[in-house]
Scaffold this motif. Structure first.
Motif, PDB file in Angstrom:
ATOM      1  N   GLU A  78      -0.221 -35.534 -42.766  1.00 48.73           N
ATOM      2  CA  GLU A  78       0.358 -36.796 -43.258  1.00 48.73           C
ATOM      3  C   GLU A  78       1.504 -37.333 -42.395  1.00 48.73           C
ATOM      4  N   VAL A  79       1.335 -37.306 -41.094  1.00 46.63           N
ATOM      5  CA  VAL A  79       2.279 -38.000 -40.205  1.00 46.63           C
ATOM      6  C   VAL A  79       1.464 -38.856 -39.253  1.00 46.63           C
ATOM      7  N   GLY A  80       1.972 -40.006 -38.930  1.00 45.85           N
ATOM      8  CA  GLY A  80       1.206 -40.904 -38.066  1.00 45.85           C
ATOM      9  C   GLY A  80       2.109 -41.736 -37.170  1.00 45.85           C
ATOM     10  N   SER A 116      -0.741 -43.942 -40.651  1.00 44.75           N
ATOM     11  CA  SER A 116       0.026 -43.145 -41.611  1.00 44.75           C
ATOM     12  C   SER A 116      -0.368 -41.677 -41.617  1.00 44.75           C
ATOM     13  N   TYR A 117      -1.400 -41.324 -40.869  1.00 48.77           N
ATOM     14  CA  TYR A 117      -1.811 -39.920 -40.842  1.00 48.77           C
ATOM     15  C   TYR A 117      -2.440 -39.597 -39.492  1.00 48.77           C
ATOM     16  N   SER A 118      -2.765 -38.314 -39.271  1.00 46.82           N
ATOM     17  CA  SER A 118      -3.429 -37.916 -38.025  1.00 46.82           C
ATOM     18  C   SER A 118      -4.533 -36.925 -38.345  1.00 46.82           C
ATOM     19  N   LEU A 119      -5.506 -36.868 -37.434  1.00 48.70           N
ATOM     20  CA  LEU A 119      -6.568 -35.864 -37.571  1.00 48.70           C
ATOM     21  C   LEU A 119      -6.412 -34.886 -36.420  1.00 48.70           C
ATOM     22  N   ILE A 120      -6.621 -33.622 -36.738  1.00 49.48           N
ATOM     23  CA  ILE A 120      -6.402 -32.619 -35.705  1.00 49.48           C
ATOM     24  C   ILE A 120      -7.456 -31.528 -35.840  1.00 49.48           C
ATOM     25  N   ASP A 121      -8.047 -31.134 -34.717  1.00 47.82           N
ATOM     26  CA  ASP A 121      -9.082 -30.091 -34.748  1.00 47.82           C
ATOM     27  C   ASP A 121      -8.457 -28.732 -34.479  1.00 47.82           C
ATOM     28  N   LYS A 174       8.766 -34.936 -41.688  1.00 43.44           N
ATOM     29  CA  LYS A 174       7.857 -35.109 -42.837  1.00 43.44           C
ATOM     30  C   LYS A 174       6.968 -33.889 -42.968  1.00 43.44           C
ATOM     31  N   GLU A 175       6.723 -33.503 -44.216  1.00 46.01           N
ATOM     32  CA  GLU A 175       5.826 -32.365 -44.418  1.00 46.01           C
ATOM     33  C   GLU A 175       4.431 -32.728 -43.960  1.00 46.01           C
ATOM     34  N   LEU A 176       3.760 -31.800 -43.283  1.00 47.52           N
ATOM     35  CA  LEU A 176       2.412 -32.110 -42.791  1.00 47.52           C
ATOM     36  C   LEU A 176       1.413 -32.284 -43.935  1.00 47.52           C
ATOM     37  N   ARG A 177       1.625 -31.514 -45.007  1.00 44.91           N
ATOM     38  CA  ARG A 177       0.689 -31.516 -46.147  1.00 44.91           C
ATOM     39  C   ARG A 177      -0.757 -31.458 -45.641  1.00 44.91           C
ATOM     40  N   ILE A 178      -0.978 -30.496 -44.765  1.00 46.66           N
ATOM     41  CA  ILE A 178      -2.288 -30.384 -44.106  1.00 46.66           C
ATOM     42  C   ILE A 178      -3.405 -30.147 -45.128  1.00 46.66           C
TER      43      ILE A 178
END
Ligand code: AMP
Length: 605
Positions: free
Chosen positions: A536-538, A571-576, A597-601
């Motif tokens: 949840e970071v972008g 507002s968010y990122s995708l990560i492999d 900000k918390e990643l809240r992965i």
């Protein structure tokens, strides 16, 4: 820096293997260099005469010598003795040394002394592999610079607030200590002005290599002013680090410190992962299954020492407490009782057990995790004394597990995962102990001859009266000695099995997760081995891929290059990330903060 080491500690534990440039000629040049002109005009030189003692004679200011005396440093450690003259001359240096040798002060003191006043830009950059080390090194710089309150030291690392770091950098900083990813981000964004850098330190370079930061480090090196002093410290010297050193250091002095005696090599180190609520029950089991000789249990606070001692006493152990509330005279008596074996278990806080030297301590239990690796080294050093073997067991909850690898690095030794002893193990140990006690009693002659005769008569009479065999009679005597309670532990052990099985599963997954995912042919992990996650970071948080890679690598133990494609949205990122992330790492990553900000992965559908 919380602990102090005496010179004796250093001198008997380390050996200076080679100091390429310790020639008398260079010592001459050092003496020549120790003149007020060479240092800042305000700095007063402590001593430059023959027959130096302690920290005098290296050209340090009286201010610094005073600070060191206040910290309780009496003598420079071997690595410091070798490094100070070289670094005060502004030379490059390659040092092979581990944590605990005094390597931080070896570079920090000369670099502080060579800082220019009112320079306006950062003059020293230290790169460190982890935020823990970065914070520790920054704290050391601050402590050594106590005589210069205006001097600013800043630690910059991933997972911490970016904006406040920018504000501090803008206000002016003299020394920056940081992890490569975050330093690189600041350089790219122009928030860290490196044009005034005069010295660069790579601390624990092999660790940066292991964590996959070496490309970042090289990128940073390429951007820095060419005319600067460079220092590289590493516990080992893999070929990549040698290459780096050849390429970027200019005729460096080379120092190798090998830790010899007093290293924790004689100490077997293990850790148990368990939920905090089970610690006390596990402790009782460990005490029964492992210990035979003296034990020290380290707890975080005074209150915990007391409640632990009460629980152990209730379970039938002899326990003494050593904490800050215990007056000095009583402390001495307690240590004496421990030394003589009158009490077998000591529950202590770090401060109270400092310097405690009792040979018969066979086991150190870290009931609460130590505040840092230094405290850990100090704690486990209470066992394995005088050439004896010792054992150390650390309790960690699943969230604290990640500290194990930083402790391993600090002591230069692997820690074995350990199971909580189950009933069978505890009972085996109870029987062994009974065997031992019986053997001792059977081999000893009773002092009171008359009484012995009476007892023998009693036994003979009873065997005849009750028509018992000798064995039956011996058993009856044993039962009497053991008392009404059962000798064997019959408590519920389902939680023990559950906890042990969970740990085994997790560590299997973890080692697969961290190591075996790397393809042989390419350093990138294959697509099909990856899973997509959402964090949840972008863009609106101004996050850059480097922030995510640095923070996640630091937290999960993954190498930077094993982190796959990163796509940043508003507002968010995708990560492999590699498939099969263990649950405890996943939980840590959820709370990990990047750009404040918390990643809240979560797994991306
Ligand atoms: P390091 O190897 O840099 O992690 O340092 C290990 C510990 O030794 C730290 O607690 C330092 O504060 C301490 N230390 C460093 N130099 C000295 C010295 N010359 N005398 C006493 N303690 C020292």
């Amino acid at each position: 820096m919380s602990q102090r080491k005496s010179h004796e500690d250093f001198s008997c534990s380390e050996e200076l293997i080679a100091n390429e440039s310790n020639s008398s000629k260079e010592k001459e040049s050092l003496k020549a260099s120790v003149s007020p002109e060479d240092l800042s005009s305000q700095k007063e030189i402590s001593n430059s005469a023959e027959g130096f003692e302690g920290f005098e004679g290296f050209g340090f200011s009286t201010n610094l010598v005073k600070t060191l005396a206040e910290k309780g440093y009496k003598e420079p450690s071997p690595i410091q003795k070798a490094a100070f003259p070289e670094l005060m001359l502004g030379r490059d240096l390659v040092g092979q040394a581990q944590t605990g040798t005094g390597k931080t002060a070896a570079f920090a003191l000369p670099l502080l002394e060579r800082l220019e006043d009112n320079h306006g830009k950062p003059q020293v950059l230290v790169l460190a592999p982890t935020r823990e080390l970065a914070m520790q090194v920054a704290d050391s710089f601050r402590a050594y610079a106590a005589g210069h309150p205006h001097l600013k030291v800043l630690a910059v690392y991933g997972g911490a607030d970016f904006r406040s770091q920018i504000t501090s950098l803008r206000r002016g900083v003299d020394v920056v200590v940081g992890t490569p990813g975050r330093v690189m981000d600041h350089m790219r964004q122009g928030t860290f002005n490196t044009s005034g850098l005069r010295s660069l330190v790579l601390d624990e370079a092999d660790e940066m290599l292991r964590m996959g930061f070496i490309d970042d480090v090289e990128w940073i090196l390429e951007q820095l002013p060419k005319d600067r002093q460079m220092i590289l410290f590493s516990a080992t010297m893999p070929s990549e680090i040698r290459r780096l050193s050849k390429r970027y250091l200019h005729e460096p002095a080379e120092i190798t410190i090998r830790t010899t005696k007093q290293s924790p090599r004689l100490i077997r180190q293990r850790f148990i992962t368990l939920h905090s609520s089970r610690k006390i029950e596990a402790l009782k089991r460990v005490l029964e299954a492992v210990s035979d000789e003296g034990v020290i249990i380290f707890a975080r606070t005074k209150v915990i020492t007391i409640s632990l001692a009460e629980s152990l006493e209730a379970a039938g152990h002899d326990v003494a407490v050593l904490n800050g509330d215990v007056p000095q005279t009583q402390r001495e008596r307690t240590v004496e009782r421990l030394r003589k074996g009158k009490v077998n278990i000591l529950v202590a806080t770090d401060v109270a057990a400092r310097g405690l030297d009792v040979e018969r301590i066979g086991l150190v239990i870290n009931y609460d995790i130590p505040s840092d690796s230094e405290a850990y080294i100090h704690r486990i050093g209470r066992t394995g004394r005088a050439g004896r073997n010792g054992e150390a067991i650390l309790f960690v909850n699943p969230r604290e597990r990640r500290f194990v690898s930083s402790l391993e690095r600090a002591v230069g030794q692997q820690m074995e995962p350990m199971d909580i002893p189950n009933n069978t193990e505890v009972n085996k140990s109870r029987l062994d102990r009974l065997h031992k006690r019986l053997t001792t009693v059977a081999m000893e002659e009773r002092k009171n001859k008359e009484e012995t005769e009476l007892l023998q008569n009693l036994l003979t009479r009873l065997t005849t009266e009750l028509s018992l065999s000798h064995e039956q009679m011996a058993l009856a005597s044993l039962s009497l000695a053991i008392g009404p309670e059962s000798l064997l532990l019959e408590a519920d052990e389902s939680w023990v099995d559950e906890s042990n099985n969970r740990n085994r599963r997790n560590s299997r997954q973890e080692s697969q997760f961290v190591s075996s995912r790397r393809s042989e042919r390419s350093s990138r992990v294959m697509e099909e081995d990856m899973e997509r996650f959402r964090v949840e970071v972008g863009h609106r948080d101004r996050v850059k891929p480097g922030n995510l890679v640095g923070a996640i690598a630091n937290e999960s133990g993954l190498k930077g290059r094993m982190i796959g494609r990163i796509q940043i949205f508003e507002s968010y990122s995708l990560i492999d990330l590699p498939k099969g992330m263990p649950k405890d790492i996943f939980e840590c990553l959820k709370r990990l903060k990047v750009m404040n900000k918390e990643l809240r992965i979560q797994r991306s559908p």
